[in-house]
Structure formats: C-alpha cells, structure tokens
Design an enzyme around this catalytic site. Structure first.
Site, PDB file in Angstrom:
ATOM      1  N   LYS A  99      -6.483 -13.087  -8.695  1.00 27.40           N
ATOM      2  CA  LYS A  99      -5.554 -12.362  -7.831  1.00 27.40           C
ATOM      3  C   LYS A  99      -5.713 -12.887  -6.406  1.00 27.40           C
ATOM      4  O   LYS A  99      -6.838 -13.118  -5.945  1.00 27.40           O
ATOM      5  CB  LYS A  99      -5.873 -10.861  -7.894  1.00 27.40           C
ATOM      6  N   SER A 150      -1.385  -3.217  -8.543  1.00 31.91           N
ATOM      7  CA  SER A 150      -0.987  -4.316  -7.680  1.00 31.91           C
ATOM      8  C   SER A 150      -1.368  -5.686  -8.237  1.00 31.91           C
ATOM      9  O   SER A 150      -0.914  -6.704  -7.720  1.00 31.91           O
ATOM     10  CB  SER A 150      -1.639  -4.132  -6.307  1.00 31.91           C
ATOM     11  N   SER A 191      -4.756  -0.392 -10.110  1.00 28.21           N
ATOM     12  CA  SER A 191      -4.192  -1.724  -9.899  1.00 28.21           C
ATOM     13  C   SER A 191      -4.547  -2.751 -10.959  1.00 28.21           C
ATOM     14  O   SER A 191      -3.957  -3.825 -11.004  1.00 28.21           O
ATOM     15  CB  SER A 191      -4.614  -2.259  -8.524  1.00 28.21           C
TER      16      SER A 191
END
Length: 556
Positions: free
Chosen positions: A169, A249, A273
């Site tokens: 990420k 996210s 997330s």
C-alpha cells in the site's frame, strides 16, 4: 450497500462544533459512553448506503501508464505473450507453497514469476477497457533483484516468502519509490524502507511496487468514493468495475490481490481498512493485534489504532506474510517483544480443527443468507454457534481520536521518515498546498482535514477518549465471550471493525460467497489480543471446507 472504511462511518459520531470547546475541557460523562443515539444511527445509515457509481475522476491526472512503466519496459522485452500464457496455469490463483514447489521443480524461476506479474499489471491495470488503477508505481530494480535470488537461493534454509513479489500500500515507505499516501503533496517523498519492508527484504521477499489507496488512508475528503487518490486515480473492483465498491482504504491492495497482480499484498488498517477491501474483493485480509506489526515508516492516521497487515488470496499465504513481517520495533511506541520463532503462524495450520470451538454470532446478521450458510459450514466442521444479542455500547468521540492523533502523528512521520526535501509538515501545510490547484489535488474537497484543524481537543482530552474507547471496545467482545464461554466472534466484512480497532483486537476476513448481484462478502473472525494463530486456523478450516473464492472472470 456501500462498504466503506469503517472509520468514516463514525464521522457522524462527532459532536457539533459549538460543543467542541466544552468537550476539550470536560471529562467524558457516563452517558456518553453507553450507545450511539438514534440521530447518530440515522446518519450512520445514510453514510453507509451511499452509492458512488458516478465518479468525478477515473484515470489519474497526476500519473500516466507511461510514467509507471518507462524504467521497467526495456527489462521486459524478452517476456512476451507466449511466455505469459505458458506460465498462466502455473501461477494464476496459486498459493505461495505451490509457487515455491514449481520453482523447486524447475518449472520457472523468481525472475519469470516477477515478470509474469509485471506483464499482467501492465496488461490489465491502466488505460484500457478493463483497467483497475490498483498500482501506483513499480520497483525499477525488482527484475534485477529477482535474478539475484535465482542465483543465490538455498531451498533448505529460506523463508516461504523468499522470492515472492509483494505489492505495498502506498503509505508504506520503500526505498527507490515515492511514498505518497495517494496525495500530490507527497509525490516526491522518496524514503528509506519502513521496518516491515526491512523484515520482508531480510527474508528475501521482492518488493514489486506500490498499490493505490483511498487518499490519506481515507481520512481526507469525506465525500469521496473509496479507492480514489489524486495520484492513483479511481481504483475499480474487478468483480464489477464502476458497479461494486472497492472498499477502503487499502483499495489497491485488495484489488491487486484479487486480480493476481502479486503473490501477496500489504495493507494498513485504522478501523476497517484491511477488512473492508479484502471482503469487497473476495480475498483474505488480516488486521493484527496493534503492536504485533511495526508502523514505523508508514504514513499515519492514528498511533493509537494503526497497524499494517497482509491481504492475500488464501489463508496459508496470509499466515506466511504475517510470519514474515511481525517483530519488535523499538522505534514504535506500541511494538512489543514476542518470542515466537519464524514459522510460528504457519506451523501445523493444516492440522487445525474447529471441533468444539464456540463462536458468537449476532442475531441481527441472521438475515444474511451467505452468513447463515457460512455458519452451517462451521457447524459441519464441529463448531458450536451461539446466537447473541450485541452489547449496547457506543464509541463516543471516535472521530476526535483520529483528529487529535493525526494532528500530531503526521508531523512526527514527516520529521522522522519523510524525504527532507519536502517542506510540508502539518495538516495545514497539506491543505494550503492542495488549494494551489484544487481540481487536480482535491476534486472531492478536504473536509476531514478541515475537521482535524478545527478540533481543539487537548492531550488530556485525547487520553480520556482513548481510555473510554478501549474500555468500550473490549467490553463489546469480552462480555459475551465470558458469558457464553466463546472462543471467537463472527461478523460480516468490516461490520465490527471499529470495535475491534479500539479494543486493539485482531480480525481476519475470508471469502464467504457472492450476493445475487455478484458482490463479494467475507466471513470475519474476531479474536482477543494475540490470537492471530487461532484466527488463521479457524479461517483456514472454514476456507478449505467452503472454497467460496472465485477469481474475477474477465481477468483470467
């Protein structure tokens, strides 16, 4: 229903502005710790059912496919469509142990494995009718590094993660690539490796590149769709582009895992997330106990709640990645020493059993047919399901915790880990930068950042919030667990992520099927502190008995 990052759902728990100064001075009263009001619940429902099919932005206005691939394309000239097709049945949807066996058997090497994933990302991810916008950057040195591993590896002593291409990420620092958190303000933030990246590299893992995310880990705009960032554009779900939400996210990490763009991916979670995008993309996501995995060198929201964790296609791969990244980091205030040796999370996983395990299942979730079917699978494996009424406990001032933590934690990251050439240090600095070109930098606005600046809570108030939320979160799970002698708690997707977050308890989600409209859902196991091994065992047994994951069809 739109399954967004759970922390945004709790935006509605914020008290109105004229109460803020009172909150900053006064202790939290008993009445505020009990439950969410009817008005707040109405707002929660309104937020959770928003449908973002009409996007303001699809492809990034700050990044092109040519930029991503300019350095790597010359190194890919000897890998063509016939190579890709030859390797596809050996690599696509295969778990890490199978990939390692193929390599040991001489069917391909780490270089070819790496090129396969690169070819696949380039083929599907951007600027075409199937584009997913899940990858932001590629490690230009990864092919060279893979060649080295082919030459040097010793099959008798390596960790299973050795040679496996991993996508991070893009809020996780990795040398040679910018760490942007999806924000234009950090486009040049080239850094050293985060602690967990050092852990991966020390065991021979290959950092393939960076995955898109909901900008600033979804604590930025307030009215933007999950999976959008100014750098990466709009991440799309391979099970339904522009129809099914990606979750957030860690949107790019979930999508990339689902689409077979890497052997595994890493996400981060504050409150949902990892669980949200994993469940929305029919993959396995683990949110560890806070402190088990280092957060140093990761762009933060909350030093209280943040953690990194693996997103993978299978439970065995999840265990392998967790085994590679856990460990004490003395620079992380939440990190702790644990004496488990390498291999702890994967050892005897296949010999686990659900016989006699007792799981709490909220009665209100029994209306979900996929959930009921999943419970039947667990029963067939010997588990006992106890239907429970959930504790009526709220999470007051949740958003203030995030506001006040990020207000101090972002400058701390910038000072300790960001590139020295970047002058931005505070939330206000970012907001001022974005105003220079709002259509490019913040097409959905920056309302949550405005809320951070407006929150006047002090350090004493922050500690009171932390204490209250931690107590409430633990009580939410501990009371029924003690009352009914439960081993774990069963949820859907990220429905209970905020409670697990403030309790600092671990959770894992596993594919449990698809709705009539093709939307993936996950069965989520929640345990108590440091029960990751048990969670992995339960999840593995359910995964093997149910086998619900189906790869997205158009990407095969």
């Amino acid at each position: 229903m739109r399954y967004i990052l759970f922390l945004l759902i709790f935006l509605s728990v914020v008290s109105c502005k004229d109460n803020k100064s009172r909150e900053a001075r006064e202790p939290i009263s008993e009445s505020e710790t009990v439950e969410t009001t009817a008005e707040e619940q109405s707002e929660l429902d309104a937020i959770s059912t928003k449908d973002f099919r009409e996007f303001k932005v699809l492809d990034s206005k700050n990044l092109s496919k040519a930029e991503i691939w300019s350095a790597i394309n010359p190194q890919m000239e000897d890998f063509i469509e016939s190579d890709y097709n030859r390797l596809k049945p050996l690599i696509l949807e295969q778990d890490i142990p199978t990939l390692q066996k193929h390599i040991s058997d001489g069917k391909f090497g780490y270089e070819e494995l790496t090129k396969f994933y690169l070819y696949r990302i380039r083929k599907f991810d951007r600027e075409n009718s199937l584009s997913l916008n899940s990858v932001i950057s590629i490690n230009s040195n990864v092919i060279t590094q893979a060649k080295f591993l082919d030459e040097e590896h010793d099959t008798e002593s390596i960790h299973p993660i050795y040679g496996m291409p991993i996508l991070l990420k893009d809020n996780i620092n990795a040398s040679g690539m910018a760490t942007t958190a999806g924000a234009v303000a950090l486009k040049e933030n080239v850094t050293e490796d985060a602690f967990i990246v050092q852990q991966l590299r020390s065991k021979g893992a290959l950092i393939l590149g960076k995955a898109n995310l909901s900008e600033w880990a979804y604590f930025f705009c307030g009215e933007c769709p999950s999976g959008y960032s100014a750098i990466g554009g709009q991440t799309l779900n391979p099970y339904g582009r522009r129809i099914i939400d990606t979750g957030g996210s860690s949107s790019g990490s979930g999508v990339a895992a689902a689409a077979n763009f890497a052997a595994a991916t890493i996400g981060s979670e504050t409150a949902g997330s990892i669980l949200s995008p994993a469940s929305q993309n029919s993959v396995v996501g683990l949110k560890p106990t806070v402190g088990l995995v280092s957060r140093s060198g990761i762009v933060p929201i909350s030093s209280t709640l943040d953690t990194a964790g693996p997103i993978t296609r299978t439970v065995i791969d999840n265990a392998i990645v967790l085994d590679a990244i856990f460990g004490e980091d003395t620079s992380d205030s939440k990190s702790f020493m644990i004496m488990w040796e390498s291999g702890f999370y994967t050892k005897d996983l296949k010999n686990a059993s659900l016989q006699g395990k007792r799981f709490g299942a909220p009665k209100r979730m029994m209306e979900d047919t996929l959930y009921v079917k999943a419970l039947d699978v667990l029963k067939q494996q010997g588990a006992e399901i106890v239907e429970i009424d959930e504790e009526q406990i709220g999470l007051p001032n949740f958003i203030s915790l995030l506001n006040l933590d990020m207000k101090k934690d972002l400058p701390a990251y910038m000072d300790a880990y960001a590139n020295d050439n970047i002058s931005i240090r505070t939330i206000e600095d970012v907001m001022e930068y974005n105003l220079k070109d709002s259509l490019i930098n913040m097409p959905y606005g920056q309302d949550l950042f405005k809320g951070i600046v407006a929150d006047k809570g002090d350090a004493y108030y922050l500690e009171r919030i932390k204490d209250t939320l931690n107590t409430n979160g633990k009580s939410y799970f501990d009371v029924p667990m003690q009352q009914f002698n439960l081993d774990g708690f069963l949820s859907i997707n990220n429905n209970h992520a905020a409670y697990a977050a403030v309790a600092e308890y671990p959770a894992i989600t596993v594919p449990m099927g698809y709705t009539g409209k093709g939307v993936p859902k996950g069965l989520t196991f929640i345990g108590k502190r440091l029960q990751e091994k048990q969670l992995l065992e339960w999840a593995y047994m359910y995964e093997q008995a149910s086998k619900e994951r189906v790869a997205p069809k158009k990407y095969n």
